[in-house]
Design an enzyme around this catalytic site. Structure first.
Site, mmCIF file in Angstrom:
data_model
loop_
_atom_site.group_PDB
_atom_site.id
_atom_site.type_symbol
_atom_site.label_atom_id
_atom_site.label_comp_id
_atom_site.label_asym_id
_atom_site.label_seq_id
_atom_site.Cartn_x
_atom_site.Cartn_y
_atom_site.Cartn_z
ATOM 1 N N SER A 114 -10.427 -4.043 6.263
ATOM 2 C CA SER A 114 -9.116 -3.515 5.897
ATOM 3 C C SER A 114 -8.293 -3.325 7.166
ATOM 4 C CB SER A 114 -9.289 -2.176 5.170
ATOM 5 O OG SER A 114 -8.065 -1.517 4.996
ATOM 6 N N THR B 26 -4.417 2.190 -1.735
ATOM 7 C CA THR B 26 -3.872 0.896 -2.138
ATOM 8 C C THR B 26 -4.545 0.333 -3.384
ATOM 9 O OG1 THR B 26 -3.331 -1.304 -1.257
ATOM 10 C CG2 THR B 26 -5.530 -0.491 -0.807
ATOM 11 N N GLU C 91 -8.927 -6.225 -3.971
ATOM 12 C CA GLU C 91 -9.267 -6.067 -2.554
ATOM 13 C C GLU C 91 -10.406 -6.951 -2.071
ATOM 14 O OE1 GLU C 91 -8.655 -2.253 -0.492
ATOM 15 O OE2 GLU C 91 -8.753 -1.429 -2.513
ATOM 16 N N ASP D 199 -9.859 -9.526 0.640
ATOM 17 C CA ASP D 199 -9.885 -9.230 2.074
ATOM 18 C C ASP D 199 -11.161 -9.743 2.748
ATOM 19 O OD1 ASP D 199 -7.417 -8.144 2.469
ATOM 20 O OD2 ASP D 199 -8.044 -6.057 2.332
ATOM 21 N N GLY E 63 1.270 -2.029 4.266
ATOM 22 C CA GLY E 63 1.735 -3.342 4.694
ATOM 23 C C GLY E 63 0.674 -4.319 5.136
ATOM 24 N N GLY E 64 -0.609 -4.139 4.704
ATOM 25 C CA GLY E 64 -1.633 -5.078 5.132
ATOM 26 C C GLY E 64 -1.721 -5.085 6.651
ATOM 27 N N THR F 158 0.870 -1.162 0.000
ATOM 28 C CA THR F 158 0.000 0.000 0.000
ATOM 29 C C THR F 158 0.910 1.215 0.000
ATOM 30 O OG1 THR F 158 -1.562 -1.329 1.279
ATOM 31 C CG2 THR F 158 -1.948 0.995 1.334
ATOM 32 N N GLU G 285 -4.107 -3.030 -3.058
ATOM 33 C CA GLU G 285 -4.029 -4.215 -2.193
ATOM 34 C C GLU G 285 -2.696 -4.929 -2.332
ATOM 35 O OE1 GLU G 285 -5.478 -6.588 0.972
ATOM 36 O OE2 GLU G 285 -5.822 -4.571 0.245
#
Length: 565
Positions: free
Chosen positions: A438, A395, A416, A419, A459-460, A377, A397
Site C-alpha cells: 500500500s 480506503t 485492493e 495492489d 491518492g494511491g 482514499t 482502493e
C-alpha cells in the site's frame, strides 16, 4: 470546483480551517467532522472519535472508504508517548494464487477488467483495526460511536459535488446493485439530492447489537461471501473468520531536527516518505524559492529514486525479508543522491542495491506493467484534549472499489488485491493470507519528542508526494499550514511524466521541460491532505483541510466540553 467566486472561497476557508486549544477534528466531509467533534465534546478521546468518523465516512464518501475496505490507524498515546499502527489492511483469501491476474495465456488481464471482479476483493480489515484500537485505547462503547452515523443514514445527507464527480467519472466501475442505488432509474444523484441509506443503517444496527464479529462470522459475512462468489470470487466464510489485524511499530526516521513517524510495511508509504526526505535533506530546499525550478526538480528526482526502490523492495514483511536497514543506510542514501545532477532528468535512475548494506537475503525484482488507475482514499485526523492523536488513512482502493455493493447491506467492497503484482515472481506477488503493498502514509512529525504536526492524504501513490510536499512547505518554507496544503503539488513516480496542479510556476515548468521532463497536458488535483499543527508551547491546535474536497476542520476549547455531573 474551478472558478469559484471570492465569497465562496472565504466560506470554504472558514469551513476548512479551525483553531482549538483543547481538541481538533479534520476530515474530508463536514458530517464526518461534526460527528468526530461531537464524540470529543461528549468526553470521548481521539480513538473514540476516529472510530465514529470511519462509520460516518462510509455514508458520505462511499466511493472512497467504508467497512468493506481497509485502513492504517496511527495512534499516539500522550501519556506513554508511544505511537502504534493498527493495521487493518486487506489480506488475500486462502484460494488466492500468484497468477491471479493473468489469463489462460499468461497475459496480464487489463486493469479495468481485473479491478471490478470478485477476485479483486481482499478480506476487509478496517473494522477489526478499529475494534482493536478501541479495545486498547478507547473509552466509549462501539454501539455509542456508531449511533450518530445511523441517524444520518436514516435521515439522509445532501449529495455533494465530490460524489457527483465520482459518479460522472467512474460510473463504469459500478456493479448492478451499486448502479441501481447510486443511479436510480438510470439517473445519477445530483448536488443537493438527499441520499438515504436504509440498508447501511440496518447493517450498523447489527454491528451495534453484535459487534464486529457479525461482519466476520455472522449474517453480514454471509452476505459478503454470497456477493463475491456471484462475481467470480473465491473468498470463503473461513477467510473472514480467520482475519486478524496487527498492531505494528511505526516506521521512524529523521529529517533535519525532526523525527518523522509514519506507516510500516505492508504500507510502503512511511518508508518512501522518509526516504524522499532523507535524499532531499542535504540539498537544503529552504535556500530556494518555493516556486523555483530547483525545488520542483529536487522533489521530482528524489521521488523517482524512492519510487523505483519502493516498487522493487517493499512487500508484506510476514512473507519476505525487506532490506529496510539497507534502504535507510546513510551510505545508500548518499549513493542515491549522486543521481541528482541539476542538469537534466537523469535517465539512469533505477532501483539501487540496498542488499549490500543489509543482512537479509536478496530477492528477484520482477518488472510490472504500469496500467493501474489512480486510486482514491480518505484521510482524517483527531487530537483530543489530553494530547492523544489518531490519524487514519482508509480506503476501498479505486473509486467505488470493486464496484460490488453487498446486497441488503448497503456497502461497497474493496478491490485492493490489485495492489499485488500482476506478474508473479517478486516479493509482492499474490499469496494466500498476504497483504498487498500500500502507499498509505498517516504521519506524525515530532520536535524534541513533542508532536508538532500530523497529516495524511488519499491518492494511491500520490499520497506520498502530497505528504512529503506538505511537510517540506511547513518545515522548510515555514508556510502557514493551510497555505502549505494548498501550494500546488507535483507527482512523478518513475517515468518522464510529471502530473501537476494548476498554479505551479510556468517558468519553472518550462525549465523542467527543457531538462527532459514531460508534463501532463492538463493539470489536476493531487491528493487531499488533512492535517493538524500543534503549538508545542501551549498545546493548541491548528487544523486545515484540503480544498480539493469538501473538507472540514473543527476545533474545541475547554469551555466547549459538557459539564459532568
Amino acid at each position: 470546483m474551478e472558478n469559484i467566486d471570492e465569497k465562496t472561497k472565504q466560506e470554504n476557508y472558514k469551513r476548512e480551517t479551525a483553531i482549538g486549544k483543547a481538541g481538533m477534528v479534520v476530515t474530508a466531509h463536514p458530517v464526518a467532522t461534526q460527528i468526530g467533534e461531537q464524540v470529543l465534546r461528549e468526553g470521548g478521546n481521539a480513538v473514540d472519535a476516529a472510530v465514529a468518523i470511519q462509520f460516518a465516512l462510509n455514508i458520505v464518501e462511499p466511493m472512497m472508504t467504508g467497512i468493506g475496505g481497509s485502513g492504517f490507524l496511527m495512534v499516539y498515546d500522550a501519556k506513554s508517548k508511544k505511537t502504534e499502527i493498527f493495521d487493518g489492511h486487506v489480506r488475500a483469501p486462502k484460494a488466492a494464487y500468484p497468477e491471479l491476474f493473468q489469463d489462460e495465456n499468461g497475459e496480464v488481464i487489463p486493469f479495468k477488467e481485473r479491478s471490478i471482479k470478485g477476485t479483486a476483493v481482499g478480506i476487509p480489515g478496517i473494522l477489526k483495526a478499529m475494534d482493536e484500537a478501541l479495545d486498547a485505547h478507547g473509552s466509549k462503547p462501539l454501539a455509542d460511536l456508531i449511533e450518530p452515523s445511523i441517524e444520518f443514514a436514516e435521515n439522509g445527507v445532501p449529495v455533494n459535488w465530490v460524489l457527483c464527480d465520482a459518479l460522472k467519472n467512474f460510473e463504469y466501475r459500478l456493479g448492478e446493485e451499486a448502479r441501481n442505488f447510486f443511479m436510480p432509474e438510470g439517473k445519477a444523484y445530483q448536488v443537493g439530492d438527499i441520499l438515504v441509506k436504509e440498508k447501511l443503517a440496518n447493517t450498523y444496527r447489527i454491528l451495534q447489537r453484535e459487534g464486529v464479529s457479525a461482519f466476520y462470522e455472522g449474517e453480514i459475512a454471509e452476505g459478503i461471501i454470497s456477493c463475491i462468489k456471484e462475481q467470480g470470487g473465491f473468498m470463503e466464510m473461513s477467510d473472514l473468520k480467520d482475519y486478524k489485524a496487527t498492531v505494528d511499530e511505526p516506521m521512524v526516521g529523521t529529517y533535519k531536527d525532526y523525527k518523522v513517524v509514519s506507516s510500516m510495511a505492508p504500507s510502503a508509504g512511511g518508508f518512501t516518505v522518509i526516504q524522499i526526505l532523507k535524499i532531499l535533506e542535504s540539498f537544503h530546499l529552504e535556500q530556494y524559492d518555493v516556486h523555483s525550478w530547483e525545488k520542483y526538480y529536487l522533489i521530482a528526482e528524489a521521488m523517482r529514486l524512492a519510487f523505483t526502490d519502493k516498487k522493487a523492495f517493499l512487500a508484506d514483511p510476514e512473507f519476505a525479508e525487506l532490506p529496510l536497514k539497507g534502504l535507510m543506510h546513510d551510505d545508500y542514501i548518499a549513493e542515491r543522491r549522486k543521481f541528482i545532477n541539476f542538469k537534466t532528468r537523469n535517465n539512469a535512475i533505477d532501483f539501487g542495491n540496498p542488499w549490500k548494506y543489509d543482512s537479509v537475503k536478496q530477492r528477484a525484482v520482477i518488472p510490472q506493467p504500469n496500467d493501474e488507475e489512480r486510486s482514491e482514499t480518505t484521510h482524517f485526523t483527531v487530537r483530543d484534549r489530553w494530547g492523544n492523536i489518531a490519524a487514519c488513512t482508509s480506503t476501498v482502493e479505486h473509486p467505488f472499489g470493486s464496484g460490488i455493493m453487498v446486497s441488503d447491506y448497503g456497502f461497497m467492497l474493496n478491490n485492493e488485491l490489485t495492489d499485488f503484482d500482476s506478474v508473479p515472481g517478486g516479493m509482492n506477488e499474490v499469496q494466500p493470507n498476504k497483504r498487498p503493498v500500500s502507499c498509505k502514509s498517516p504521519t506524525i512529525i515530532f520536535k524534541d519528542d513533542q508532536p508538532i504536526l500530523t497529516l495524511g492524504s488519499p491518492g494511491g501513490p500520490t499520497i506520498i508526494s502530497s505528504v512529503v510536499q506538505t511537510i517540506i512547505n511547513v518545515l522548510d518554507f515555514n508556510m502557514d499550514l493551510k497555505a502549505a496544503i494548498e501550494e500546488p503539488r507535483i507527482f512523478t513516480p518513475m517515468g518522464p511524466h510529471i502530473e501537476w496542479e494548476a498554479g505551479i510556476d510556468m517558468n519553472s515548468k518550462g525549465h523542467l521541460e527543457g531538462m527532459g521532463f514531460v508534463f501532463n497536458e492538463v493539470p489536476h488535483s493531487i491528493g487531499n491532505v488533512q492535517a493538524i499543527q500543534i503549538n508545542p508551547l501551549d498545546g493548541s491546535n491548528y487544523g486545515a483541510a484540503d480544498s480539493s474536497r469538501e473538507g472540514c476542520a473543527m476545533g474545541l476549547d475547554e469551555t466547549d466540553y459538557q459539564m459532568k455531573s
